[in-house]
Scaffold this motif. Structure first.
Motif, mmCIF file in Angstrom:
data_model
loop_
_atom_site.group_PDB
_atom_site.id
_atom_site.type_symbol
_atom_site.label_atom_id
_atom_site.label_comp_id
_atom_site.label_asym_id
_atom_site.label_seq_id
_atom_site.Cartn_x
_atom_site.Cartn_y
_atom_site.Cartn_z
ATOM 1 N N ALA A 152 0.628 -1.106 -0.537
ATOM 2 C CA ALA A 152 0.129 0.367 -0.260
ATOM 3 C C ALA A 152 0.804 1.697 0.365
ATOM 4 O O ALA A 152 0.595 2.365 -1.064
ATOM 5 C CB ALA A 152 -1.055 -0.275 0.936
ATOM 6 N N ILE A 153 1.622 1.286 0.899
ATOM 7 C CA ILE A 153 3.114 2.649 1.022
ATOM 8 C C ILE A 153 3.652 2.518 -0.522
ATOM 9 O O ILE A 153 3.379 3.533 -0.837
ATOM 10 C CB ILE A 153 3.629 2.078 1.533
ATOM 11 C CG1 ILE A 153 3.035 2.014 3.248
ATOM 12 C CG2 ILE A 153 4.692 3.502 1.886
ATOM 13 C CD1 ILE A 153 4.123 1.898 4.362
ATOM 14 N N LEU A 154 3.632 1.214 -1.320
ATOM 15 C CA LEU A 154 4.743 0.782 -2.267
ATOM 16 C C LEU A 154 3.632 2.001 -3.327
ATOM 17 O O LEU A 154 3.969 3.039 -4.084
ATOM 18 C CB LEU A 154 4.848 0.226 -2.975
ATOM 19 C CG LEU A 154 5.600 0.463 -3.878
ATOM 20 C CD1 LEU A 154 7.231 1.169 -4.358
ATOM 21 C CD2 LEU A 154 5.880 -1.309 -4.340
ATOM 22 N N ASN A 155 2.474 1.948 -3.274
ATOM 23 C CA ASN A 155 1.398 2.048 -4.696
ATOM 24 C C ASN A 155 0.974 3.959 -4.361
ATOM 25 O O ASN A 155 1.129 4.524 -5.153
ATOM 26 C CB ASN A 155 -0.027 1.043 -4.387
ATOM 27 C CG ASN A 155 -0.668 1.223 -5.911
ATOM 28 O OD1 ASN A 155 -0.053 1.028 -7.159
ATOM 29 N ND2 ASN A 155 -1.488 1.086 -5.621
ATOM 30 N N VAL A 156 0.547 3.807 -2.909
ATOM 31 C CA VAL A 156 0.312 5.313 -2.467
ATOM 32 C C VAL A 156 1.651 6.162 -2.856
ATOM 33 O O VAL A 156 1.520 7.492 -3.784
ATOM 34 C CB VAL A 156 -0.108 5.781 -0.992
ATOM 35 C CG1 VAL A 156 1.013 5.558 -0.479
ATOM 36 C CG2 VAL A 156 -0.602 7.026 -1.421
ATOM 37 N N SER A 157 2.631 5.530 -3.279
ATOM 38 C CA SER A 157 4.010 6.723 -3.617
ATOM 39 C C SER A 157 3.968 6.556 -5.010
ATOM 40 O O SER A 157 5.068 7.798 -5.427
ATOM 41 C CB SER A 157 5.625 5.495 -2.933
ATOM 42 O OG SER A 157 5.297 5.477 -1.701
ATOM 43 N N ILE A 158 3.607 5.790 -5.444
ATOM 44 C CA ILE A 158 3.928 5.870 -6.501
ATOM 45 C C ILE A 158 3.175 6.747 -7.400
ATOM 46 O O ILE A 158 3.345 7.824 -8.105
ATOM 47 C CB ILE A 158 3.262 4.761 -7.479
ATOM 48 C CG1 ILE A 158 4.594 3.591 -7.859
ATOM 49 C CG2 ILE A 158 3.697 3.712 -9.143
ATOM 50 C CD1 ILE A 158 3.905 1.994 -7.609
ATOM 51 N N GLU A 159 1.442 7.142 -6.945
ATOM 52 C CA GLU A 159 0.700 8.100 -7.147
ATOM 53 C C GLU A 159 1.041 9.133 -7.069
ATOM 54 O O GLU A 159 0.957 10.338 -7.599
ATOM 55 C CB GLU A 159 -0.088 7.893 -5.915
ATOM 56 C CG GLU A 159 -1.408 8.771 -6.734
ATOM 57 C CD GLU A 159 -1.271 10.439 -6.206
ATOM 58 O OE1 GLU A 159 -2.071 10.957 -6.492
ATOM 59 O OE2 GLU A 159 -0.910 9.818 -4.861
ATOM 60 N N ARG A 160 1.896 9.326 -5.518
ATOM 61 C CA ARG A 160 2.682 10.747 -5.777
ATOM 62 C C ARG A 160 3.725 11.421 -6.581
ATOM 63 O O ARG A 160 4.067 12.471 -6.539
ATOM 64 C CB ARG A 160 3.043 10.591 -3.861
ATOM 65 C CG ARG A 160 3.435 12.215 -3.508
ATOM 66 C CD ARG A 160 2.370 12.754 -3.212
ATOM 67 N NE ARG A 160 2.852 14.806 -3.163
ATOM 68 C CZ ARG A 160 3.274 15.512 -3.812
ATOM 69 N NH1 ARG A 160 3.179 15.382 -4.382
ATOM 70 N NH2 ARG A 160 3.532 16.904 -2.898
ATOM 71 N N VAL A 161 4.682 10.712 -6.965
ATOM 72 C CA VAL A 161 5.654 10.603 -7.823
ATOM 73 C C VAL A 161 5.316 11.007 -8.959
ATOM 74 O O VAL A 161 5.017 11.653 -9.527
ATOM 75 C CB VAL A 161 6.492 9.585 -6.830
ATOM 76 C CG1 VAL A 161 7.643 10.301 -8.709
ATOM 77 C CG2 VAL A 161 7.374 9.861 -5.578
ATOM 78 N N ALA A 162 4.444 9.250 -9.590
ATOM 79 C CA ALA A 162 4.739 9.369 -11.113
ATOM 80 C C ALA A 162 2.871 10.231 -11.513
ATOM 81 O O ALA A 162 2.748 9.988 -12.910
ATOM 82 C CB ALA A 162 4.728 8.461 -11.216
ATOM 83 N N TYR A 163 2.178 10.227 -10.643
ATOM 84 C CA TYR A 163 1.121 10.584 -10.742
ATOM 85 C C TYR A 163 0.469 12.045 -10.984
ATOM 86 O O TYR A 163 -0.203 12.918 -11.777
ATOM 87 C CB TYR A 163 -0.484 9.421 -10.851
ATOM 88 C CG TYR A 163 0.484 7.799 -11.404
ATOM 89 C CD1 TYR A 163 1.231 7.461 -12.919
ATOM 90 C CD2 TYR A 163 -0.149 6.684 -10.688
ATOM 91 C CE1 TYR A 163 1.444 6.554 -12.728
ATOM 92 C CE2 TYR A 163 0.208 5.448 -10.979
ATOM 93 C CZ TYR A 163 0.951 5.231 -12.315
ATOM 94 O OH TYR A 163 1.326 4.343 -12.415
ATOM 95 N N ARG A 164 0.587 11.944 -10.040
ATOM 96 C CA ARG A 164 -0.416 14.001 -8.887
ATOM 97 C C ARG A 164 0.492 14.450 -9.795
ATOM 98 O O ARG A 164 -0.486 15.887 -9.806
ATOM 99 C CB ARG A 164 0.046 13.434 -7.708
ATOM 100 C CG ARG A 164 -0.925 14.873 -7.548
ATOM 101 C CD ARG A 164 -0.646 14.811 -5.906
ATOM 102 N NE ARG A 164 -1.289 13.627 -4.881
ATOM 103 C CZ ARG A 164 -1.258 14.188 -3.881
ATOM 104 N NH1 ARG A 164 -0.797 14.372 -3.109
ATOM 105 N NH2 ARG A 164 -1.633 12.536 -3.196
ATOM 106 N N PRO A 165 1.776 14.607 -10.167
ATOM 107 C CA PRO A 165 2.160 16.215 -10.560
ATOM 108 C C PRO A 165 2.053 16.072 -11.816
ATOM 109 O O PRO A 165 2.135 17.070 -12.775
ATOM 110 C CB PRO A 165 3.552 16.273 -10.851
ATOM 111 C CG PRO A 165 4.154 15.252 -9.618
ATOM 112 C CD PRO A 165 2.841 13.890 -9.484
#
Length: 310
Positions: free
Chosen positions: A85-98
């Motif tokens: 879960a931490i890995l997946n939300v980190s992906i969202e924060r780094v790769a998708y949100r911007p």
């Protein structure tokens, strides 16, 4: 019903439930962001590697006391789900949100790039060869008849384990999305994020929670897979991810019940193809069925839950 047919159905249901767990991650993210998270299969792959590492670190071996084994499996399940879960939300924060407001192609390319990055993480971490694990859950049969009928069908402890982990998770997720306040926020964000924000919903938080749930499900599927199939490899995410994505599209991407139905249907198709046809035809048959469904019912078997956005 023929005994061999029943046995094939049980195998298909077991594999289909694992596909469904992974497919739910695809359909959750797509329902919120209209984005295919191609890195999701790799989160599942790393989840299986994390689970394998924890099981070996805790010394889980065949022949251990049944209570101890169950407790350790539950501990590994919770830790694996948390890390995934931490890995997946980190992906969202780094790769998708911007890239939230960028053209649709940009986050799609970012997702593909993140998939390759995670594949190489798995390759560097565990190497290029398949990793095996011992049968800590017996592959022996616990059930040989169905409600006293004459037809004999073998159900193994492993298959019961798959059902015991995945079915409660599917039920809890369905309840969470349909009944809780946060679930209603997720559904509102899926329909119209701008209006949801004006109504006081924290859209960024809601999207992050969606990725947390999707990652946790991928981690759970990773543990189930390693204990059911006793193997993992860096390329596992591509194969399972492709099947899970196909399941989500088959059932109707954006629809939770559709993802589960698609996973079960795909598992059954795989099982019957492997049993009665040459195994090399399985992928062709799976995608042939998918194409047929999309031609005659483009929204999938159960349609799409979220409304299309302008």
């Amino acid at each position: 019903m023929d005994e061999q047919v029943l046995q094939t159905v049980i195998i298909g249901l077991s594999n289909g439930l694992i596909y469904a767990l992974v497919a739910l991650g695809y359909t959750l993210v797509y329902g919120i962001l209209q984005l295919i998270n191609f890195a999701h299969g790799e989160v599942f792959m790393l989840g299986s590697m994390i689970a394998l590492t924890l099981l070996m670190a805790l010394g889980v071996t065949p022949g251990m006391d049944i209570v101890t084994t169950i407790v350790l499996i539950v501990v590994v399940l919770l830790i694996t789900m948390t890390i995934s879960a931490i890995l997946n939300v980190s992906i969202e924060r780094v790769a998708y949100r911007p890239l939230r407001n960028a053209p649709k192609l940009a986050p799609l390319i970012s997702a593909i790039g993140m998939s390759f990055i995670l594949q190489n993480v798995g390759l560097l971490w565990k190497g290029p060869t398949s990793l095996g694990f011992l049968d800590i859950i017996p592959n022996t049969n616990v059930l040989t008849t169905i409600f006293g009928l004459d037809t004999v069908v073998a159900v193994s402890y492993k298959q019961l384990f798959v059902a015991a982990v995945t079915i409660p998770l599917l039920i809890v997720l369905s309840w969470f999305v349909s009944k809780t306040r946060q679930g209603k926020a997720m559904r509102a964000t899926a329909q119209d994020p701008d209006t949801a924000g004006l109504m006081g919903i924290d859209v960024n938080r809601t999207i992050a929670i969606t990725f947390v749930i999707a990652g946790a499900l991928a981690g759970a599927a990773g543990l189930v897979q390693i204990l059911y199939n006793n193997t993992t490899v860096w390329s596992l995410g591509f194969r399972f991810g492709l099947n899970a994505f196909t399941s989500a599209v088959l059932g109707g991407i954006g629809n939770l019940q559709g993802a589960v139905l698609g996973g079960i249907v795909l598992g059954l198709i795989n099982a019957f193809s492997d049993r009665y046809l040459a195994a090399q035809w399985t992928n062709a048959i799976v995608f042939g069925v998918l194409i047929a469904v999309l031609v005659f019912r483009p929204s999938g078997l159960l349609g799409q839950q979220a409304a299309d956005r302008a």
